[in-house]
Enzyme design. Structure first.
Site, PDB file in Angstrom:
ATOM      1  N   LYS B  45       0.818  -1.211   0.000  1.00 43.86           N
ATOM      2  CA  LYS B  45       0.000   0.000   0.000  1.00 43.86           C
ATOM      3  C   LYS B  45       0.858   1.271   0.000  1.00 43.86           C
ATOM      4  O   LYS B  45       1.932   1.295   0.590  1.00 43.86           O
ATOM      5  CB  LYS B  45      -0.882  -0.036   1.262  1.00 43.86           C
ATOM      6  CG  LYS B  45      -1.774   1.176   1.455  1.00 43.86           C
ATOM      7  CD  LYS B  45      -2.852   1.281   0.408  1.00 43.86           C
ATOM      8  CE  LYS B  45      -3.452   2.683   0.383  1.00 43.86           C
ATOM      9  NZ  LYS B  45      -4.204   2.936  -0.866  1.00 43.86           N
ATOM     10  N   CYS B 130      -1.071   9.600  -7.807  1.00 48.69           N
ATOM     11  CA  CYS B 130      -2.308   9.302  -7.071  1.00 48.69           C
ATOM     12  C   CYS B 130      -3.328  10.417  -7.281  1.00 48.69           C
ATOM     13  O   CYS B 130      -3.079  11.569  -6.926  1.00 48.69           O
ATOM     14  CB  CYS B 130      -2.061   9.121  -5.588  1.00 48.69           C
ATOM     15  SG  CYS B 130      -3.589   8.693  -4.733  1.00 48.69           S
ATOM     16  N   ASN B 192      -1.444   4.121 -13.363  1.00 49.72           N
ATOM     17  CA  ASN B 192      -2.251   4.303 -12.171  1.00 49.72           C
ATOM     18  C   ASN B 192      -3.705   4.467 -12.620  1.00 49.72           C
ATOM     19  O   ASN B 192      -4.026   4.291 -13.801  1.00 49.72           O
ATOM     20  CB  ASN B 192      -1.767   5.527 -11.381  1.00 49.72           C
ATOM     21  CG  ASN B 192      -2.057   5.404  -9.892  1.00 49.72           C
ATOM     22  OD1 ASN B 192      -3.158   5.026  -9.496  1.00 49.72           O
ATOM     23  ND2 ASN B 192      -1.080   5.719  -9.067  1.00 49.72           N
ATOM     24  N   GLY B 244      -6.311  -3.039 -15.450  1.00 50.09           N
ATOM     25  CA  GLY B 244      -7.395  -3.889 -15.920  1.00 50.09           C
ATOM     26  C   GLY B 244      -7.030  -5.312 -16.265  1.00 50.09           C
ATOM     27  O   GLY B 244      -7.799  -5.996 -16.946  1.00 50.09           O
ATOM     28  N   GLY B 265      -4.214  -5.623 -10.181  1.00 53.30           N
ATOM     29  CA  GLY B 265      -4.826  -4.775  -9.155  1.00 53.30           C
ATOM     30  C   GLY B 265      -6.213  -5.236  -8.772  1.00 53.30           C
ATOM     31  O   GLY B 265      -6.401  -6.219  -8.052  1.00 53.30           O
TER      32      GLY B 265
END
Ligand SMILES: Cc1cc2nc3c(=O)[nH]c(=O)nc-3n(C[C@H](O)[C@H](O)[C@H](O)COP(=O)(O)OP(=O)(O)OC[C@H]3O[C@@H](n4cnc5c(N)ncnc54)[C@H](O)[C@@H]3O)c2cc1C
Ligand SMILES: Cc1cc2nc3c(=O)[nH]c(=O)nc-3n(C[C@H](O)[C@H](O)[C@H](O)COP(=O)(O)O)c2cc1C
Ligand code: FES
Lengths: 256, 302
Positions: B45, B130, B192, B244, B265
């Site tokens: 994380k 982010c 991201n 994806g 992910g």
């Protein structure tokens, strides 16, 4: 408690009115994982309109028949599709997830459920009874048709019912039911958020410990994504899926 | 069994399959489901200098073939990671990569300096992308100067492998990739999440507490594949591809587009064992196509 990704066969899909269904599921490999009341499963729903799994409470574990029961309310795309499964279909579950309700060894316990929120209270009542607790159920619904599994609950505790239209039990909300004026060592509650908040408030006023089961929106269900957080007194934002879904209301930052 | 080993400039992976930051916790959450040492690596994380509470709930909503999230880098800070989490996961025989975020350049540097001495962490992934934090985060990743400033400062402070995680929310991702390559990035990972938004039309309210959030999942894959392919042609450092990936086929697609390794992910939420299936698929694929070394697949689109 060890978690599994496991296939279950649908043994029965019992329709209850327009909105609800009870699914009885048997593990394909015959091995039922250990589970606690208040824990939940993440169901994979094989339909075009959903992407993520859906969290559903463990309703009951029938040890004799080796069946896991889940009680489902048609709340949208995924649950609607889930309710269409047929005997023999396979469902993939991740389970058991979260921490359950606390299990008292004796004492007077009131289990309060509203709508499909009654789901986890069946296994809970059974286990509490086995531990020598005196169990009472206060179950509320809009109308008679929404009172689910009443006969099952009656096996483990004394029933008190409330319906908003008065079609069964006392007329009004569960929070107006007279049984809430009695003394209990613990109230354990699952249902719509406004109901849980109202019950928590009464419990606090009467100095009774109260646990509630939250239904925050979840992605992973296993504490990996931090999407489902609830703000707590003891630790700030914690995952409902991992540290909950059951919380003591003293630890929640609910207003009033 | 074909040869599955790949190398990201000194970071040796036993196979090209890693997990993506923020979707795999600290690995531990998945330990019941499979042997974590089978992974090429996992990225923990997003870690910041100090504790962060993250954004208010609600933080996620499902979207067609994907989801939006607005977690906002909730974590206990780098010291907590080193003292409390790392000791529990350091024995896992795979590459542990720490994803690093900050609001200032000094934050990134401070976190990376502390990670220098963490023995079994051989790489950092610098998150300049982010979309869920107000300050820093994506702001550094959307301009070449911003990206250069962070990465050159981190390069001076950190002695092991530096992966820079790129934001797709830019006009030309290859420009940013070239900029960070020039100042010493060992590899880039992309992408991201894509900045997105969804409104509940019944309540007329946004689904996320932050209104906008990061889109991930199968719905972003074709865009991510395109960006990986473009970037692999634009730089000489390895590219780690993600966005994806749901299964083995998707992973191969990224390798063919030019990725030297891939990250999984959102798919971990749907099938916690998906990474193992992807590794097995790659192996079967290589057998089927008579390929001995997975490195021969990298950039192998015909
Ligand atoms: C720990 C936990 C236990 C649960 N136990 C049960 C149970 O035993 N039986 C049962 O029928 N339902 C249960 N739920 C609620 C159930 O998960 C949601 O109803 C379901 O996810 C809705 O999915 P959908 O695809 O049908 O709805 P969607 O089409 O996705 O959405 C329809 C509506 O459902 C709401 N919704 C979506 N996800 C959730 C969610 N996670 N929680 C609450 N509302 C949601 C949406 O806001 C929307 O208004 C539980 C939820 C949690 C978190
Ligand atoms: C819930 C969630 C949290 C995330 N947190 C981080 C993070 O802390 N740092 C980061 O670099 N990326 C983070 N990401 C982005 C993922 O690592 C990944 O880049 C993105 O989801 C695209 O891949 P996917 O489509 O396979 O999920 C997060 C994604 C999700 C869904
Ligand atoms: S749903 Fe992912 S952490 Fe709770």
């Amino acid at each position: 408690m060890k978690k599994y990704v496991k296939n279950f066969k649908v043994v029965d899909n019992i329709r209850m009115g327009d909105l609800y269904g009870l699914l009885k599921l048997a593990p394909i490999d015959g091995i039922m994982p250990d589970m606690l009341p208040g824990q939940f499963v993440q169901v994979y729903i094989n339909c075009r309109d959903t992407y993520l799994r859906r969290p559903i409470s463990i309703n009951f574990v029938d040890k004799l028949r080796n069946e896991l029961w889940i009680l489902v309310r048609d709340a949208g795309k995924g649950t609607h599709h889930l309710l269409q499964v047929q005997r023999g279909d396979i469902l993939n579950l991740v389970l058991p997830l979260g921490k359950g309700f606390s299990i008292k060894q004796g004492g007077k316990i009131l289990l309060v459920g509203g709508g499909v929120g009654v789901a986890p209270l069946l296994l809970l009542g059974k286990i509490l009874k086995e531990q020598g607790c005196l169990v009472s159920y206060l179950i509320g619904a809009k109308s008679k048709e929404d009172l689910l599994l009443i006969d099952e609950f009656a096996k483990y505790g004394v029933l008190y019912l409330s319906t908003e239209d008065g079609s069964m039990g006392e007329k009004g909300f569960v929070t107006q039911n007279k049984i809430l004026q009695s003394d209990f060592d613990l109230i354990q509650c699952c249902g719509p958020l406004p109901m849980m908040k109202a019950v928590a408030k009464i419990a606090r006023e009467r100095h009774i410990d109260c646990e509630v089961s939250l239904e925050n929106m979840m992605a992973c269900g296993i504490g990996a994504c931090l999407c489902c957080v609830e703000d707590t007194v003891s630790a700030g934002n914690v995952c409902v899926c991992k540290n909950g879904p059951v919380f003591n209301t003293n630890d929640l930052k609910w207003e009033n | 069994m074909g040869k599955l080993k790949v190398s990201i400039r000194g970071l040796e992976l036993k196979n090209p399959v890693m997990t993506a930051s923020g979707t795999f916790g600290y690995g531990e959450e998945f330990a019941d489901f499979f042997d974590l040492s089978r992974l090429g690596g996992f990225v923990v994380k997003g870690t910041t200098l100090n504790h962060r509470e993250g954004n208010p709930y609600p933080r996620m909503v499902e979207t067609p073939s994907g989801m939006l999230n607005a977690v906002g880098l909730q974590n206990h800070g780098v010291d907590y990671f080193i003292n409390n989490i790392y000791p529990r996961i350091k024995h896992i025989d795979t590459q542990i990569v720490v994803n690093v975020s900050g609001s200032t350049v000094a934050d990134y540097v401070a976190v990376c300096e502390k990670l220098n001495d963490v023995e079994n962490v051989n790489a950092v992934e610098i998150n300049i992308s982010c979309p869920n934090v107000k300050q820093g985060g994506m702001a550094f990743g959307t301009t070449c100067t911003g990206a250069e400033t962070v990465v050159s400062a981190v390069r001076a402070a950190y002695h092991k492998t530096i992966i820079v995680k790129l934001s797709p929310n830019v006009t030309d991702i290859t420009e940013i990739a070239k900029a960070v390559e020039a100042v010493g990035a060992d590899a880039v990972s992309l992408t991201n999440t894509f900045l997105g938004m969804a409104i509940n039309v019944e309540t007329r309210k946004p689904y996320l507490s932050t209104i906008t959030g990061g889109l991930s999942g199968a719905c972003i894959r074709p865009i991510a594949v395109r960006m990986v392919w473009q970037t692999a042609h634009a730089v000489n450092i390895p590219v780690i591809g993600l966005g994806g990936i749901m299964n083995g086929r998707d992973a191969i697609e990224f390798l063919l587009a030019g990725a030297s390794a891939i990250q999984v992910g959102t798919a971990n939420f749907i099938d916690p064992t998906v990474t193992i299936k992807i590794i097995e698929y790659i192996n079967d694929y290589m057998l089927r196509h008579n390929i001995d070394d997975v490195n021969d697949l990298i950039g192998g689109m015909l």
